[in-house]
Design an enzyme around this catalytic site. Sequence first.
Site, PDB file in Angstrom:
ATOM      1  N   SER A  34       0.788  -1.234   0.000  1.00  0.00           N
ATOM      2  CA  SER A  34       0.000   0.000   0.000  1.00  0.00           C
ATOM      3  C   SER A  34       0.820   1.285   0.000  1.00  0.00           C
ATOM      4  O   SER A  34       0.246   2.367  -0.106  1.00  0.00           O
ATOM      5  CB  SER A  34      -0.957   0.005   1.197  1.00  0.00           C
ATOM      6  OG  SER A  34      -2.016  -0.902   0.986  1.00  0.00           O
ATOM      7  N   LYS A  87       0.246   3.773  -2.776  1.00  0.00           N
ATOM      8  CA  LYS A  87      -0.818   4.772  -2.707  1.00  0.00           C
ATOM      9  C   LYS A  87      -0.248   6.183  -2.628  1.00  0.00           C
ATOM     10  O   LYS A  87      -0.956   7.162  -2.916  1.00  0.00           O
ATOM     11  CB  LYS A  87      -1.729   4.501  -1.504  1.00  0.00           C
ATOM     12  CG  LYS A  87      -2.623   3.267  -1.655  1.00  0.00           C
ATOM     13  CD  LYS A  87      -3.552   3.114  -0.459  1.00  0.00           C
ATOM     14  CE  LYS A  87      -4.597   2.021  -0.667  1.00  0.00           C
ATOM     15  NZ  LYS A  87      -4.108   0.697  -0.369  1.00  0.00           N
ATOM     16  N   SER A  93      -5.623   3.503   4.365  1.00  0.00           N
ATOM     17  CA  SER A  93      -5.255   2.593   3.278  1.00  0.00           C
ATOM     18  C   SER A  93      -6.474   1.937   2.648  1.00  0.00           C
ATOM     19  O   SER A  93      -6.434   0.758   2.275  1.00  0.00           O
ATOM     20  CB  SER A  93      -4.273   1.530   3.780  1.00  0.00           C
ATOM     21  OG  SER A  93      -3.478   1.049   2.726  1.00  0.00           O
TER      22      SER A  93
END
Length: 434
Positions: free
Chosen positions: A141, A144, A196
């Site tokens: 993640s 991101k 997230s």
Amino acid sequence: MSTRMTRRDRRPRSLAAAALAAGLIGASALTLSPAALAAPAPDTPTPFTTPDTDSCPNKTNPPPPIDTSEVPEPGAVAPAPLPVPSSPIGGAELGDCGLVLPDKAPPVPADISATAWTIADLDTGRVLAAKDPHGRYRPASTIKVLLATVALRSLDLNKVVTATQDDANADGTRVGIGPGGHYSNKQLMQALLMCSGNDAAHAIATQLGGEQATIGKMNDLAKRLHALDTRAATPSGLDGPGMSVSAYDLAALFREAMTIPTFAEIVHTQQVDFPGYPADPQVPGDTDRPGFVIANDNRLLFDYDGDLGGKTGYTDDARQTFVTAAERNGHRLVVTLLKGDVLPIRPPEQAARLLDYGFALPLDASVGTLPSATGTSANSGVALASPPPHDTPDATEPRESHHDSWGTITIIGGLVLVIGLVIAGWSLAGRSRR
């Protein structure tokens, strides 16, 4: 449950619960994978050695996957490895795969399980120390950060969108978006970076033209930033064919994102209210879902003095990933961790030790540089690259010369006028005498 990420759907929780959860994990999920749950507690005596990368095992590709998440779709072909630049980006020293330290540096902190890491100055771009900086790993993640940079420069943060069932069904970690719910793009960004939320990533990617278009934009930006070890395969960080990043690249991507004030504000936010969503009219007896509080997954925001924010990550293939920055005595450092584990200490604690190590190094310590930030932030209007000298008409030398020439003409004209007045005065005086 996804076969790619062993994490339960996110549920609303209080700040205290979030802080507790963040203390239990160093990733962007509230629950641990079965492998992590089966691992002994950090205080249990366990043999530990820092992973050896001296032989450059991940120079071209991340480590082999342990599941099927990177198997291409039927009819598709796995992408070839990204080309390795002939000269290491950031300097020759960063081409080494083991420890890369400045001259006379003290030993690195013990108990760092991350296979690759980088410490860099967030302002100057100097890389202070690293381990396997250009080795290729999976970002989970932390990718991101790249999605957020693209979105913040493309979307109207005040625009309100209506969530769909596809958003709510996003695989992996979810903040709790519901079909029919109304969310501003800023709220989606908060869900993306603080919690997230893959559901938020889906809603954002939809506005950017869909998943494949968004991946293309993310990879284009990575290339412009000279993050040549980076390839996004999904907007959210779920593992996919060809997914790749390096500790060096992740530091460069985070440095770029931090030039956007809204990004820096969100990753530094501890908690925020998040909207609920309406009842499903097709489900008898269903009721509206009330709003709730979301809290930041980055535990160092609560535990480390001067932490500026960061991003956590975890998948079965990527393991623990993390990026965070902190400020001390006017200096801002960024630390990245890739393919870490919860042993012997958890990733946030590993990052804290590396931050302490970086702040203790001499101010001129350097083993290389991050690429210069490029472009302009559409949302902030902040120039990310220094303009060339004399880039505006007001600052050009010809304009200054033009100004000087007018001054010269004015002086000469004044002298001529004075001489004319003197001659006229003599003439009048002569007539008076006559």
